[in-house]
Scaffold this motif. Structure first.
Motif, short mmCIF file in Angstrom:
data_model
loop_
_atom_site.label_atom_id
_atom_site.label_comp_id
_atom_site.label_asym_id
_atom_site.label_seq_id
_atom_site.Cartn_x
_atom_site.Cartn_y
_atom_site.Cartn_z
N SER A 1 97.27 95.59 36.75
CA SER A 1 97.32 94.62 35.66
C SER A 1 98.02 95.25 34.46
O SER A 1 97.98 96.46 34.26
N TYR B 1 88.86 85.95 32.01
CA TYR B 1 89.76 86.35 30.94
C TYR B 1 90.00 85.15 30.03
O TYR B 1 90.25 84.05 30.51
N CYS C 1 91.91 93.43 32.33
CA CYS C 1 92.43 92.48 31.33
C CYS C 1 91.46 92.35 30.16
O CYS C 1 91.88 92.17 29.01
N GLU D 1 90.75 93.69 38.55
CA GLU D 1 91.87 93.68 37.61
C GLU D 1 91.58 92.83 36.38
O GLU D 1 92.01 93.18 35.27
N ILE D 2 90.86 91.73 36.53
CA ILE D 2 90.49 90.94 35.35
C ILE D 2 89.58 91.75 34.43
O ILE D 2 89.65 91.62 33.21
N VAL E 1 98.45 90.03 36.38
CA VAL E 1 97.68 90.67 37.44
C VAL E 1 98.44 90.52 38.75
O VAL E 1 98.87 89.43 39.09
N LEU F 1 96.32 84.06 31.82
CA LEU F 1 96.24 84.95 32.98
C LEU F 1 97.31 84.55 33.98
O LEU F 1 97.32 83.43 34.49
N CYS G 1 97.69 88.45 30.18
CA CYS G 1 97.50 89.53 31.15
C CYS G 1 98.19 89.14 32.45
O CYS G 1 98.04 88.02 32.93
N GLN H 1 98.24 94.41 30.30
CA GLN H 1 97.65 93.62 29.24
C GLN H 1 98.60 93.57 28.04
O GLN H 1 99.12 94.59 27.61
#
Length: 122
Positions: A75, A35, A114, A110-111, A84, A39, A82, A77
């Motif tokens: 997550s 990301y 994002c 989950e990334i 998580v 993060l 983002c 955004q």
């Protein structure tokens, strides 16, 4: 010969890891990269994931749609940021003895979100 036997034993006795090479779990390649914004990673026990994700969803959208029992992460955004939430240790997959979901696999998943991935696309 003993080394080969030992290697095979370890291979077959090691738990499988959900997400490692699972195309239904991992994001598509165009979303499967680090990301680029800020993060924020939060690691929580499995028993606390739904409550924390529910609270994040309510704060973000006003409802907890998307939170469900047994979830392993989530997550949220925001522009350039983002958040998580992921499990803090491997969790067994119900009905699949020896298969574990790892925090790293959940984080990768989950990334992907994002980075713009949703389960409805690609």
């Amino acid at each position: 010969m003993v080394r080969i036997a030992l290697a095979l034993l370890l291979l077959f006795c090691s738990p499988a890891l959900a997400g490692k090479n699972d195309a239904t779990w991992n994001p598509p390649p165009k979303y499967d990269h680090p990301y680029s914004g800020k993060l924020e990673k939060r690691y929580r026990p499995q028993a606390k994931i739904m409550a924390e994700c529910s609270a994040l969803f309510v704060a973000d959208t006003g409802n907890s749609i998307g939170a469900y029992p047994g979830m392993k992460g989530c997550s949220i955004q925001k522009p350039g940021h983002c958040i998580v939430v992921v499990i803090n240790k491997p969790v067994a997959v119900k009905g699949k003895p020896g298969v574990l979901i790892t925090p790293e696999a959940v984080l990768r998943h989950e990334i992907g979100h994002c980075n713009g991935w949703t389960h409805a696309i690609d």
